[in-house]
Structures are given as structure tokens and as C-alpha cells.
Design an enzyme around this catalytic site. Structure first.
Site, PDB file in Angstrom:
ATOM      1  N   LYS A   1       0.804  -1.223   0.000  1.00  0.00           N
ATOM      2  CA  LYS A   1       0.000   0.000   0.000  1.00  0.00           C
ATOM      3  C   LYS A   1       0.837   1.273   0.000  1.00  0.00           C
ATOM      4  O   LYS A   1       0.374   2.326  -0.439  1.00  0.00           O
ATOM      5  CB  LYS A   1      -0.947   0.004   1.212  1.00  0.00           C
TER       6      LYS A   1
ATOM      7  N   LYS B   1      -6.416 -12.073  -6.863  1.00  0.00           N
ATOM      8  CA  LYS B   1      -7.605 -12.291  -6.040  1.00  0.00           C
ATOM      9  C   LYS B   1      -8.656 -11.232  -6.338  1.00  0.00           C
ATOM     10  O   LYS B   1      -8.338 -10.107  -6.744  1.00  0.00           O
ATOM     11  CB  LYS B   1      -7.248 -12.291  -4.563  1.00  0.00           C
TER      12      LYS B   1
ATOM     13  N   LYS C   1     -11.825  -5.168  -3.916  1.00  0.00           N
ATOM     14  CA  LYS C   1     -12.748  -4.042  -4.011  1.00  0.00           C
ATOM     15  C   LYS C   1     -12.278  -2.999  -5.020  1.00  0.00           C
ATOM     16  O   LYS C   1     -12.920  -1.978  -5.199  1.00  0.00           O
ATOM     17  CB  LYS C   1     -12.900  -3.383  -2.634  1.00  0.00           C
TER      18      LYS C   1
END
Length: 329
Positions: free
Chosen positions: A111, A192, A195
């Protein structure tokens, strides 16, 4: 009785990966264990967010959890910030965790990569997660395989704390489901489902309409050849669809594979789409009922927070005593 704890962030929509890999397991766990689940709104504040929709997203996710089958009579459901003791424990655990441990966290690396400015909260995110787990004397933490590193840190922190201050905190363990732990993107089966808005056609949302689900499954990436078999390395697209079908129908992957032996991809995809539509139908219907009665949702969350706070208060009394804090009269 074994105590289970887990949480989910109120960012974006709940997708099939969340539901299959986490929430459905939470529903099962509430029948066998003392289960505690929360919407971790404080975690969502570690990266830039829109405060104008933050409150409604938190409530929306709470309604989705209830619609998915979490029963306030069988488990505790609450919002993380409604039990402020978690922030006190986070600060205390910051004296136990090390900078080196936090730097090694894979999610922080991912991130923060390429970012000019990264919040201290994002760096400290794993300690807040450890506080979530340890505050409620958790035995088991059901997680996807990409979250085990955080649970291992919580274990290390608890063991180090107990070594330094005496037996105070329960040392938790991660539990990972064998199938469906990491649902893959329908368009990029090597990644995967998430969102992210980068792949809207590859992500099935729990509240998607039947037509939208069917369209996304029919357009899902498959593999060369025409054989329907489970082989994540050679046939990642078909394997992902088989795992989804198995989860939606409650069958094993091997049984699903046998069911479609000799079937064409079109027939196979149609069956997967139909299974997923029916799998998610009760959630959509229950969500509509809850959305029509927001007062009931608020009552459930308040009751859950009160129960969670009662457990947390006992833990913090032990923590304050063992760490030598001057206790108020």
C-alpha cells in the site's frame, strides 16, 4: 467455549471474495463458538477516505453482515470505534511491537509502494489489528491466507507482552478455510477478487442483480482447451469457477469437477451463474428488509458494542494492572 474474532473494513462494496472467503465462515462459526465480529472503521481511516460517505458505508456494511446471516442472538456484531478501549490497548502494544516487525508487513509494503506520503496509521495498522484481536481474549482468527502475517504479529506481541508483564493476554491462532480462501478475479484469475475499481467486470458484488452476476460469469476468462477440470496452474480461470460453484452449492471441488466432466464451457458457466444467483439471493432479500428499518440496525449495533465493551473492560483491567499503570480510584 472457543472465542472467534474477525473484522472487515467499510470501504467499497462487499464482493463475493469477502463473502465466500470470510463472511460465510463467520456465519458457520457463530454456531460452534463464541463469535465476535466488527466493522473496523478505524482501520479504514489509515488511508485517504471521503468523510461525507464514511458513516453510511459503515452502516451499509453492518447491514450486509446481518443480511449475510450473522445473528445478534448467536454472536456479537458491532462497530470498532464504538468500543474506544481498542485505541488504548493499541498505544500500550506500541511499546511491545518493533519498527522492524512493522516494516516487514507485506500489506504495508504494497500500500505504501510508490507513495510520496504515507500515514503513520498505515504503518501502525497491524498493531491496531493486534489490539482488536487481543482485546477480546480471542482464541481463533479466521482469515484469508494473505492475512496470516498480521495474526502471527498479534501472536508475537501477545507472547512478548506475557513474557514481560506476566500471563495477561490470550495468544491467538489463525484459521484458514481450505477452499474459497482466495476467490480470484473473473477477468484476471491470477489475482484475487478485490474491491478495486480496476476490474469491475471481474468482481461480483454481493448485491449485484441476477442479470449482472450472469453477465459477469458468462464473460469470465477461461483457459485454452475445453476440459472442465481443477488445475490452478494450467487452468486458473476454470479452476476459479469450479471453486465458486463448489462454494455456492456446498459440494467439494472434486465433486463439481466430476459433475461437469465432458461439458462445454458455455454450459459450465451457465450453471455457475445460476448457482451464484441463488446463493446470493437470500442476502439481497434480507438486506432490503434491513435497509427499510435503520433503527433496528442501530439497536443491534448498540447492543453488540455493549457486549463487546464488557469483555474489553475485563481485559484492560488486567493489562493496566500488569503494566503498572496507576489505577484511578
Amino acid at each position: 467455549m472457543t472465542r472467534v474474532f474477525s473484522g472487515i473494513q467499510p470501504t467499497g462494496e462487499m464482493h463475493l471474495g469477502n463473502y465466500v472467503g470470510a463472511v460465510r465462515r463467520w456465519v458457520d462459526d457463530q454456531e460452534r463458538a463464541e463469535a465476535i465480529y466488527c466493522v473496523v472503521d478505524l482501520h479504514a481511516m489509515t488511508v485517504p477516505y471521503d468523510p461525507s460517505v464514511f458513516r453510511s458505508e459503515t452502516q451499509r456494511l453492518a447491514m450486509l453482515l446481518l443480511a449475510a446471516g450473522l445473528d445478534p442472538q448467536r454472536c456479537i456484531v458491532f462497530v470498532q470505534s464504538h468500543v474506544p478501549l481498542v485505541t488504548e490497548l493499541t498505544w500500550i502494544l506500541n511499546g511491545i511491537a518493533t519498527v522492524g516487525e512493522l516494516r516487514r508487513m507485506t500489506q504495508f509494503k504494497d500500500k505504501s509502494h510508490g507513495q510520496e506520503s504515507v500515514s503513520a496509521g498505515l504503518f501502525d495498522y497491524p498493531v491496531l489489528m493486534a489490539a482488536d484481536i487481543l482485546l477480546y481474549d480471542t482464541d481463533e482468527v479466521p482469515v484469508g491466507d494473505d492475512q496470516t502475517q498480521h495474526v502471527e504479529l498479534a501472536r508475537d506481541i501477545a507472547i512478548r507482552f506475557n513474557h514481560r508483564f506476566g500471563d495477561t493476554l490470550v495468544v491467538p491462532r489463525a484459521t484458514i478455510p481450505p477452499v474459497g480462501a482466495r476467490v480470484k478475479d473473473l477477468q484476471r484469475p491470477e489475482a484475487k477478487m478485490s474491491k478495486s475499481i480496476d476490474s469491475p467486470q471481474g468482481t461480483i458484488l454481493v448485491l449485484d442483480s441476477p442479470a449482472a452476476i450472469t453477465k459477469k460469469v458468462r464473460s469470465a476468462v477461461t483457459d485454452s482447451g475445453s476440459e472442465v477440470r481443477f488445475d490452478p496452474d494450467e487452468k486458473p480461470g476454470v479452476s476459479n469457477l469450479l471453486a465458486l460453484y463448489a462454494s455456492a452449492t456446498g459440494t467439494g471441488v472434486a465433486q463439481a469437477e466430476g459433475e461437469f466432466a465432458g461439458a462445454q464451457y458455455g454450459t459450465f458457466k451457465a450453471a455457475v451463474a445460476e448457482a451464484l444467483v441463488e446463493y446470493l439471493r437470500p442476502v439481497r432479500e434480507r438486506y432490503e428488509e434491513l435497509a427499510a428499518d435503520p433503527g433496528e440496525v442501530a439497536r443491534i449495533l448498540a447492543g453488540g458494542a455493549a457486549k463487546a465493551e464488557a469483555i474489553a473492560t475485563v481485559t484492560m483491567e488486567r493489562v493496566r494492572s500488569s503494566t503498572g499503570l496507576l489505577l484511578p480510584e
